[in-house]
Design a protein around this motif. Structure first.
Motif, PDB file in Angstrom:
ATOM      1  N   ALA A 837       5.628  -8.374   2.283  1.00 12.34           N
ATOM      2  CA  ALA A 837       4.583  -7.752   1.453  1.00 12.34           C
ATOM      3  C   ALA A 837       4.828  -6.246   1.351  1.00 12.34           C
ATOM      4  CB  ALA A 837       3.220  -7.999   2.091  1.00 12.34           C
ATOM      5  N   VAL A 838       4.481  -5.678   0.215  1.00 16.93           N
ATOM      6  CA  VAL A 838       4.569  -4.223   0.068  1.00 16.93           C
ATOM      7  C   VAL A 838       3.229  -3.683  -0.423  1.00 16.93           C
ATOM      8  CG1 VAL A 838       7.056  -4.188  -0.389  1.00 16.93           C
ATOM      9  CG2 VAL A 838       5.472  -4.324  -2.305  1.00 16.93           C
ATOM     10  N   ALA A 839       2.829  -2.563   0.149  1.00 16.40           N
ATOM     11  CA  ALA A 839       1.618  -1.890  -0.337  1.00 16.40           C
ATOM     12  C   ALA A 839       2.047  -0.889  -1.408  1.00 16.40           C
ATOM     13  CB  ALA A 839       0.938  -1.161   0.820  1.00 16.40           C
ATOM     14  N   VAL A 840       1.287  -0.846  -2.489  1.00 17.05           N
ATOM     15  CA  VAL A 840       1.643   0.079  -3.572  1.00 17.05           C
ATOM     16  C   VAL A 840       0.446   0.982  -3.847  1.00 17.05           C
ATOM     17  CG1 VAL A 840       2.332   0.270  -5.980  1.00 17.05           C
ATOM     18  CG2 VAL A 840       3.258  -1.556  -4.579  1.00 17.05           C
ATOM     19  N   HIS A 841       0.715   2.276  -3.910  1.00 18.02           N
ATOM     20  CA  HIS A 841      -0.373   3.217  -4.193  1.00 18.02           C
ATOM     21  C   HIS A 841      -0.083   3.978  -5.482  1.00 18.02           C
ATOM     22  CE1 HIS A 841      -3.614   6.055  -3.580  1.00 18.02           C
ATOM     23  NE2 HIS A 841      -2.763   7.016  -3.886  1.00 18.02           N
ATOM     24  N   PRO A 842      -0.836   3.699  -6.546  1.00 15.14           N
ATOM     25  CA  PRO A 842      -0.681   4.496  -7.760  1.00 15.14           C
ATOM     26  C   PRO A 842      -1.361   5.857  -7.557  1.00 15.14           C
ATOM     27  CG  PRO A 842      -1.900   2.432  -8.168  1.00 15.14           C
ATOM     28  CD  PRO A 842      -1.872   2.654  -6.700  1.00 15.14           C
ATOM     29  N   VAL A 843      -0.597   6.921  -7.605  1.00 20.49           N
ATOM     30  CA  VAL A 843      -1.194   8.250  -7.386  1.00 20.49           C
ATOM     31  C   VAL A 843      -2.032   8.617  -8.613  1.00 20.49           C
ATOM     32  CG1 VAL A 843       0.666   8.949  -5.832  1.00 20.49           C
ATOM     33  CG2 VAL A 843       0.834   9.512  -8.260  1.00 20.49           C
ATOM     34  N   CYS A 844      -2.831   9.657  -8.470  1.00 24.18           N
ATOM     35  CA  CYS A 844      -3.813   9.980  -9.524  1.00 24.18           C
ATOM     36  C   CYS A 844      -3.156  10.186 -10.884  1.00 24.18           C
ATOM     37  CB  CYS A 844      -4.581  11.240  -9.144  1.00 24.18           C
ATOM     38  SG  CYS A 844      -5.318  11.109  -7.538  1.00 24.18           S
ATOM     39  N   SER A 845      -2.013  10.876 -10.893  1.00 24.03           N
ATOM     40  CA  SER A 845      -1.378  11.156 -12.188  1.00 24.03           C
ATOM     41  C   SER A 845      -0.923   9.852 -12.846  1.00 24.03           C
ATOM     42  CB  SER A 845      -0.211  12.123 -12.012  1.00 24.03           C
ATOM     43  OG  SER A 845       0.479  11.842 -10.836  1.00 24.03           O
ATOM     44  N   VAL A 846      -0.563   8.852 -12.050  1.00 22.21           N
ATOM     45  CA  VAL A 846      -0.169   7.562 -12.619  1.00 22.21           C
ATOM     46  C   VAL A 846      -1.390   6.914 -13.286  1.00 22.21           C
ATOM     47  CG1 VAL A 846       0.624   5.237 -12.006  1.00 22.21           C
ATOM     48  CG2 VAL A 846       1.702   7.247 -10.976  1.00 22.21           C
ATOM     49  N   ALA A 859       6.838  -3.319  -8.902  1.00 20.60           N
ATOM     50  CA  ALA A 859       6.706  -3.802  -7.528  1.00 20.60           C
ATOM     51  C   ALA A 859       6.756  -5.330  -7.490  1.00 20.60           C
ATOM     52  CB  ALA A 859       5.399  -3.292  -6.926  1.00 20.60           C
ATOM     53  N   ALA A 860       6.126  -5.963  -8.473  1.00 22.90           N
ATOM     54  CA  ALA A 860       6.091  -7.434  -8.488  1.00 22.90           C
ATOM     55  C   ALA A 860       7.485  -8.023  -8.699  1.00 22.90           C
ATOM     56  CB  ALA A 860       5.142  -7.912  -9.579  1.00 22.90           C
ATOM     57  N   ARG A 861       8.342  -7.280  -9.353  1.00 23.86           N
ATOM     58  CA  ARG A 861       9.727  -7.766  -9.519  1.00 23.86           C
ATOM     59  C   ARG A 861      10.514  -7.632  -8.212  1.00 23.86           C
ATOM     60  NH1 ARG A 861      12.029  -7.219 -14.639  1.00 23.86           N
ATOM     61  NH2 ARG A 861      13.927  -8.037 -13.648  1.00 23.86           N
ATOM     62  N   CYS A 862      10.006  -6.779  -7.307  1.00 22.36           N
ATOM     63  CA  CYS A 862      10.756  -6.497  -6.076  1.00 22.36           C
ATOM     64  C   CYS A 862      10.185  -7.190  -4.844  1.00 22.36           C
ATOM     65  CB  CYS A 862      10.782  -4.990  -5.811  1.00 22.36           C
ATOM     66  SG  CYS A 862      11.620  -4.066  -7.091  1.00 22.36           S
ATOM     67  N   SER A 863       8.964  -7.671  -4.920  1.00 28.49           N
ATOM     68  CA  SER A 863       8.369  -8.301  -3.746  1.00 28.49           C
ATOM     69  C   SER A 863       7.464  -9.436  -4.183  1.00 28.49           C
ATOM     70  CB  SER A 863       7.544  -7.286  -2.952  1.00 28.49           C
ATOM     71  OG  SER A 863       6.701  -7.959  -2.054  1.00 28.49           O
ATOM     72  N   ALA A 864       7.452 -10.489  -3.360  1.00 27.05           N
ATOM     73  CA  ALA A 864       6.615 -11.644  -3.698  1.00 27.05           C
ATOM     74  C   ALA A 864       5.149 -11.339  -3.459  1.00 27.05           C
ATOM     75  CB  ALA A 864       7.042 -12.835  -2.847  1.00 27.05           C
ATOM     76  N   GLN A 865       4.872 -10.324  -2.643  1.00 28.33           N
ATOM     77  CA  GLN A 865       3.471 -10.028  -2.321  1.00 28.33           C
ATOM     78  C   GLN A 865       3.193  -8.532  -2.449  1.00 28.33           C
ATOM     79  OE1 GLN A 865       2.221 -11.300   1.607  1.00 28.33           O
ATOM     80  NE2 GLN A 865       0.134 -10.600   1.193  1.00 28.33           N
ATOM     81  N   VAL A 866       2.544  -8.183  -3.536  1.00 26.60           N
ATOM     82  CA  VAL A 866       2.240  -6.765  -3.774  1.00 26.60           C
ATOM     83  C   VAL A 866       0.769  -6.532  -3.439  1.00 26.60           C
ATOM     84  CG1 VAL A 866       2.140  -4.926  -5.490  1.00 26.60           C
ATOM     85  CG2 VAL A 866       3.964  -6.628  -5.596  1.00 26.60           C
ATOM     86  N   VAL A 867       0.534  -5.554  -2.572  1.00 28.44           N
ATOM     87  CA  VAL A 867      -0.836  -5.272  -2.154  1.00 28.44           C
ATOM     88  C   VAL A 867      -1.267  -3.951  -2.791  1.00 28.44           C
ATOM     89  CG1 VAL A 867      -2.347  -4.856  -0.189  1.00 28.44           C
ATOM     90  CG2 VAL A 867      -0.330  -6.332   0.066  1.00 28.44           C
ATOM     91  N   ALA A 868      -2.283  -4.032  -3.636  1.00 27.09           N
ATOM     92  CA  ALA A 868      -2.850  -2.794  -4.186  1.00 27.09           C
ATOM     93  C   ALA A 868      -4.302  -2.787  -3.772  1.00 27.09           C
ATOM     94  CB  ALA A 868      -2.735  -2.782  -5.694  1.00 27.09           C
ATOM     95  N   THR A 869      -4.737  -1.735  -3.156  1.00 28.71           N
ATOM     96  CA  THR A 869      -6.108  -1.770  -2.662  1.00 28.71           C
ATOM     97  C   THR A 869      -7.060  -1.002  -3.563  1.00 28.71           C
ATOM     98  OG1 THR A 869      -7.464  -0.751  -0.981  1.00 28.71           O
ATOM     99  CG2 THR A 869      -5.124  -0.323  -0.808  1.00 28.71           C
ATOM    100  N   ASP A 870      -8.127  -1.731  -3.937  1.00 23.64           N
ATOM    101  CA  ASP A 870      -9.170  -1.178  -4.790  1.00 23.64           C
ATOM    102  C   ASP A 870      -9.934  -0.072  -4.062  1.00 23.64           C
ATOM    103  OD1 ASP A 870     -10.077  -1.489  -7.316  1.00 23.64           O
ATOM    104  OD2 ASP A 870     -11.733  -2.829  -6.804  1.00 23.64           O
ATOM    105  N   GLU A 871      -9.841  -0.118  -2.737  1.00 25.93           N
ATOM    106  CA  GLU A 871     -10.621   0.783  -1.883  1.00 25.93           C
ATOM    107  C   GLU A 871     -10.200   2.238  -2.034  1.00 25.93           C
ATOM    108  OE1 GLU A 871     -12.887  -0.196   0.376  1.00 25.93           O
ATOM    109  OE2 GLU A 871     -12.683  -2.339   0.056  1.00 25.93           O
ATOM    110  N   VAL A 872      -8.929   2.433  -2.388  1.00 29.07           N
ATOM    111  CA  VAL A 872      -8.395   3.795  -2.387  1.00 29.07           C
ATOM    112  C   VAL A 872      -8.073   4.218  -3.810  1.00 29.07           C
ATOM    113  CG1 VAL A 872      -6.535   5.264  -1.559  1.00 29.07           C
ATOM    114  CG2 VAL A 872      -7.400   3.420  -0.115  1.00 29.07           C
ATOM    115  N   GLN A 873      -8.596   5.356  -4.195  1.00 34.18           N
ATOM    116  CA  GLN A 873      -8.238   5.912  -5.506  1.00 34.18           C
ATOM    117  C   GLN A 873      -7.273   7.071  -5.257  1.00 34.18           C
ATOM    118  OE1 GLN A 873      -9.697   5.166  -8.803  1.00 34.18           O
ATOM    119  NE2 GLN A 873     -10.350   3.231  -7.929  1.00 34.18           N
ATOM    120  N   CYS A 874      -7.825   8.284  -5.053  1.00 35.22           N
ATOM    121  CA  CYS A 874      -6.964   9.436  -4.742  1.00 35.22           C
ATOM    122  C   CYS A 874      -6.761   9.484  -3.227  1.00 35.22           C
ATOM    123  CB  CYS A 874      -7.655  10.709  -5.225  1.00 35.22           C
ATOM    124  SG  CYS A 874      -6.922  12.228  -4.613  1.00 35.22           S
ATOM    125  N   CYS A 875      -5.542   9.807  -2.792  1.00 38.83           N
ATOM    126  CA  CYS A 875      -5.278   9.848  -1.348  1.00 38.83           C
ATOM    127  C   CYS A 875      -5.822  11.124  -0.710  1.00 38.83           C
ATOM    128  CB  CYS A 875      -3.785   9.740  -1.083  1.00 38.83           C
ATOM    129  SG  CYS A 875      -2.888  11.239  -1.552  1.00 38.83           S
TER     130      CYS A 875
END
Ligand SMILES: Cc1cc2nc3c(=O)[nH]c(=O)nc-3n(C[C@H](O)[C@H](O)[C@H](O)COP(=O)(O)OP(=O)(O)OC[C@H]3O[C@@H](n4cnc5c(N)ncnc54)[C@H](O)[C@@H]3O)c2cc1C
Ligand code: SF4
Ligand code: SF4
Length: 943
Positions: A837-846, A859-875
């Motif tokens: 699994a990989v965690a992916v964080h879209p930064v604010c500019s993205v 990310a989905a092309r590179c890993s079977a399990q992509v984790v994007a968390t709704d909990e986090v917006q800007c780091c």
């Protein structure tokens, strides 16, 4: 020093609530003194409650000390019900439980869950919660239930009252009741027999009084949130069921809702929308009556003035502009479980309208984008008026309901009334099937004459709605302070007396949200009006709706975007008046940290703002003003000597890394945290995730391919490598270069790379001149390297790409690595996805560039399990701010670790400094997504 008895309350609460959660400073109290209404009340004490036990004890102490209490969820209320001049209780992080039953038919929610979050969890199951206020992406369950909020689709059948499966409440004396738990019900009957018996008796006597019972049933045939949910007394006989349903729509005046279980409702995947135009409003309204029996999910009526306000927006039909002055439109949506069923429904609606005179032929669209454009325009109507209003005035939205068969007559009369009172810019629209109309107008509260005009208008509106149509004065927004003086007028004396009885039973001391729903002062709706002075053109259009708040990383730590504006408005008002220099000075001092220092300048607030305000721009401007001439001079020198400056940074990183290697993480952290503390936070924070220095110098390579790419490695990518403990990780530019070559591109670099910078580090500090100097230099170098734009130009760091895109506008085409990899690299390489699994964080500019989907697709092309968390917006790391104000990063990412599934041990993003912050909080390393793509494509060679 707090006034008595708040000093004593503060002392008592301090024995079980931490200091940081008892807010007493004047800036944040002021900031919490605004909701989305046009009222302001500044609390004496703001308490962030984290648990039911805390609320219970707090209520007990408030009862003993007789201090009134108001609960607050997201503060998007429009009638002034989320305000207090006493104790305001906020929901901390402890109120976010969300549990969907296995059969998906119910959902249990704590009051701090945002409605939209619940719906996003239910959507894959084909379900949603019933209540659907337009504010659902901000409003929280506590407020949605306590206001009995509703929207375009839910009507009267799917609001909180009618979808309530059970509730858990804390009453004014601290008593807890969970209506879903038989033991709790029994215990309540023992502990509170008087309340239970009185409610049972009230129900019996109301049902026995035929005319009163009939009146109540009659009133609730329409949407109605004026006063209490008296229908509970005629629809239920069990006192606890009565209690549960009275809590809905009680606006925090009867108790605290600590958990609620809703029956979920169907959410059909197939939808079709049509904007139907009519030459006359009456024809539109008669079509509504016909549509009542058609398979429609929503029917919105839009009067000519509201159509005029949006007719030039993208996606609007040309015919709108030529509609006659008394024309109108209906925006209709129908939904079905399958495409075939949807067609059947469209045909049924079309048949229903066959004999109605339409201004243009009826056309439904199933195109998601076209439909979204239509509905967004409708949703944006209230803010659109807000954005057009003169500075200093406020925008008011009223919310009445008429019997649907008299909708045309009532709308015309309302239009007439608005004109008579001089509200010429007013617009009317609403949920036609329910006869629920909103009218929006601007109002100046700056003079007694204007307040008087508003007062006369409200009297006339209320008389018309009640006396002529027996309608509802508040259909969905709640009574609040705004309609409290008119509750008796609408309901009549017997029903009003019932409401007074209910309030006295639940809250004998009158401490829960006093002045809301019931208010003996006939002028209360004209008091505590909120000033909206000119503060800065960047934010003057703010309507204080609060929609920006869920996006903001500093919300809950210091101030939200809305609160930054509220604070700055007050400072501007005080400075303009010049009468309270001491208070202005005190607010400014507090604003420096809470407003300016802890803003990440991420701009995410703008992505949710209905009037397009980016509060970060105000903060950057204030930083620029605060910097002064000396700082500007230093910035100019730094900008002109950027290569030696970055060499110095490398030296610093190297020294820190050397010491880290010798003394180890524990000792290093202990020593530097201590030093930082001793310096009063002036020394930057050291993190074990801090990068080790690298120095990327491009090496010219012989041409191999017909195609080229100009690659700009950011300052961070050129100078910051992987963190200690990750030896052997190559620096990003080398990895990116290999990937681009693998995809068939020769890689070119702009000249004088060591001294090049996009200007972002200067811009975020408000040092605009230095920022633009660097951008201009880089633009020239990119132009040369790309042969005037012949070759694609790619940045590896998203914030830098975003900055340069805006700076160069259409003079050159800049691409972020996400766009280039998605569009140009992926089609040319073969990827072998990794199983982990990989965690992916879209930064604010993205997020702002709208490339989140592309990042996720990569990310989905590179890993079977992509984790994007709704909990986090800007780091919250915000370039170098994470070193100076690390608490912002810690706060913004406080839910990160818990939201990552076990087994996820690597994270990817597109900004090195954000990755430092993410790595520290997640406790595993984040790196550029380019590493992942390069690794997964390693075996491929180019295609
Ligand atoms: C642009 C805009 C559009 C809107 N559109 C709609 C709409 O379409 N339909 C609609 O109905 N409303 C609408 N609203 C009004 C408002 O957003 C909703 O009523 C919303 O449900 C309020 O939720 P909140 O979380 O903001 O609650 P708050 O405003 O924080 O609180 C609402 C009330 O609930 C009480 N309360 C909060 N938490 C609790 C608790 N745990 N226990 C007991 N009482 C509690 C508060 O004391 C207050 O009286 C809109 C507002 C805006 C600004
Ligand atoms: S900045 Fe925008 S979203 Fe935030 S409160 Fe103001 S108008 Fe609403
Ligand atoms: S720019 Fe970011 S941190 Fe600053 S107010 Fe807006 S959302 Fe909050």
């Amino acid at each position: 020093m707090l006034p008595a008895p708040y000093d004593e309350l503060h002392r008592r609460l301090g024995s079980f609530i931490t200091r940081e959660r008892l807010i007493t400073d004047p800036l944040r109290r002021l900031a919490w003194g605004s909701d989305a209404s046009f009222y302001r009340l500044v609390p004496k004490l703001v308490v962030v409650a984290e648990s039911e036990a805390e609320v219970q004890r707090l209520l007990e102490h408030c009862a003993q000390l007789r201090t009134p209490v108001t609960f607050r969820a997201a503060g998007t209320s429009l009638s002034g019900q989320a305000l207090s001049d006493s104790v305001l209780v906020l929901l901390g992080d402890g109120w976010r439980k969300l549990q969907i039953a296995d059969d998906t038919l119910t959902i249990t929610l704590q009051p701090g869950v945002i409605g939209g979050v619940a719906n996003r969890r239910l959507a894959p199951l084909g379900r949603k919660i019933g209540p659907d206020p337009a504010s659902i992406d901000t409003a929280m369950i506590g407020g949605i239930a306590a206001n009995n909020a509703s929207g375009m689709c839910c009507g009267t059948a799917q609001n909180s009252y009618h979808t309530l499966a059970g509730i858990r409440v804390v009453l004014a004396n601290g008593t807890l009741l969970d209506t879903r738990d038989p033991t709790s019900r029994e215990a309540f009957m023992v502990r509170q027999p008087d309340l239970a018996n009185s409610l049972a008796e009230l129900g019996r006597s109301t049902r026995a009084d035929e005319s009163l019972a009939a009146r109540i049933r009659h009133k609730f045939r329409l949407k109605n949130t004026t006063g209490y949910s008296l229908n509970a007394l005629v629809e239920f006989s069990d006192p606890l069921d009565i209690l549960a349903h009275l809590m809905i729509g009680s606006e925090g005046t009867l108790g605290f809702i600590s958990e609620i279980t809703y029956f979920t409702v169907e959410e059909h995947a197939h939808k079709a929308s049509a904007l139907i135009l009519f030459d006359r409003l009456e024809t539109a309204c008669s079509a509504v009556t016909r549509l009542k029996s058609a398979p429609v999910a929503a029917v919105e009526l839009l009067d000519r003035a509201s159509l005029r306000s949006v007719q030039d927006k993208p996606g609007m039909p040309d015919a709108l502009r030529t509609l006659p002055p008394d024309g109108a439109a209906l925006l209709v949506e129908t939904r079905a479980a399958t495409a075939a069923a949807l067609l059947v429904k469209i045909e049924a609606i079309t048949r229903q309208l066959a004999s109605t005179a339409l201004a243009t032929p009826l056309r439904f669209t199933t195109d998601a984008e076209e439909s979204a454009a239509l509905w967004n325009v409708r949703k944006g109507m209230f803010p659109a008026v807000g954005a057009m209003r003169p500075t200093g005035t406020t925008v008011i939205i009223e919310d009445v309901a008429f019997p649907v068969e008299r909708l045309a007559e009532a709308t015309l009369e309302l239009q007439q009334l608005l004109q008579e009172h001089g509200y010429r810019e007013a617009i009317i629209y609403g949920h036609a099937l329910e006869g629920n109309l909103h009218f929006v107008f601007t109002q100046d509260f700056g003079s007694a004459a204007e307040v008087e005009r508003y007062s006369r208008f409200m009297d006339d509106v209320c008389t018309m709605v009640v006396k002529k149509y027996d309608g509802s004065l508040k259909a969905e927004h709640g009574t609040g302070r705004n309609m409290a003086p008119y509750v008796e007028m609408e309901w009549g004396a017997p029903a009003f007396a019932l409401m007074q009885r209910i309030k006295a039973l639940f809250d004998p001391q009158g401490l829960l949200n006093p002045g809301v729903i019931l208010n003996s002062d006939p002028q209360s709706h004209l008091k505590n009006l909120k000033p909206l002075p000119a503060a800065d053109v960047l934010v003057d259009k703010c309507i204080e709706c609060g929609f920006c708040e869920p996006k903001c990383p500093s919300r809950g730590l210091t101030l939200s975007p809305r609160q930054r504006i509220v604070g700055w408005r007050e400072i501007a008002r005080l400075d303009a008046a010049g009468t309270e220099p001491q208070r202005s000075g005190e607010l400014k001092q507090l604003y420096d940290y809470h407003g300016i220092e802890t803003c990440a300048a991420c701009g995410l607030c703008a992505t949710a703002c209905p009037v397009g305000i980016e509060t970060g721009l105000l903060i950057k401007a204030l930083r620029g003003r605060r910097a002064g001439p000396l700082a500007r001079k230093v910035a100019d020198i730094a900008a002109r000597n950027y290569a030696p400056l970055t060499a110095g940074v490398r030296l610093g990183l190297g020294a820190a890394d050397l010491v880290h290697g010798v003394v180890g993480t524990g000792a290093m952290k202990g020593a530097l945290d201590g030093l930082r503390k001793a310096s009063g936070g002036r020394l930057p924070k050291w993190s074990p995730a801090l990068a080790r220095p690298v120095n990327f110098v491009p090496r010219p390579a012989p041409p191999q391919h017909a195609e080229r790419v100009v690659y700009f490695p950011s300052c961070a990518a050129r100078n910051m490598g992987a963190q200690r403990g990750h030896d052997g990780v190559e620096m990003l530019p080398s990895v990116a270069e290999r990937l681009f070559q693998r995809a068939g591109f020769d890689v070119l670099y702009p000249s004088s790379l060591a001294g090049q910078c996009c200007g972002q580090p200067f811009e975020s500090k408000g040092l605009v001149d230095a920022a633009n100097l660097k951008s201009a230099e880089l633009e020239a170098a990119l132009r040369d390297a790309s042969e005037g734009g012949r070759w694609p130009i790619v940045f590896d760091t998203s914030p830098c790409a975003y900055r340069m895109k805006r700076y160069v506008a259409d003079r050159l085409k800049i691409q972020d690595s996400i766009e280039f990899v998605h569009d140009a690299v992926l089609p040319r390489v073969t990827l072998t996805p990794q199983p982990q699994a990989v965690a992916v964080h879209p930064v604010c500019s993205v997020r702002k560039m709208g490339t989140v989907d592309k990042l996720m697709a990569i990310a989905a092309r590179c890993s079977a399990q992509v984790v994007a968390t709704d909990e986090v917006q800007c780091c919250g790391f915000a370039g170098d701010r994470g070193f100076i104000r690390p608490e912002l990063n810690e706060h913004a990412l406080r839910h990160l670790k818990a939201s990552l599934p076990a087994g996820c041990a690597s994270g990817y993003s597109t900004s090195r400094t954000c990755e430092i912050g993410l790595s520290e909080q997640a406790a595993f390393a984040y790196q550029s997504i380019l590493y992942l793509v390069e690794r997964c494509s390693a075996g491929s060679g180019s295609r």
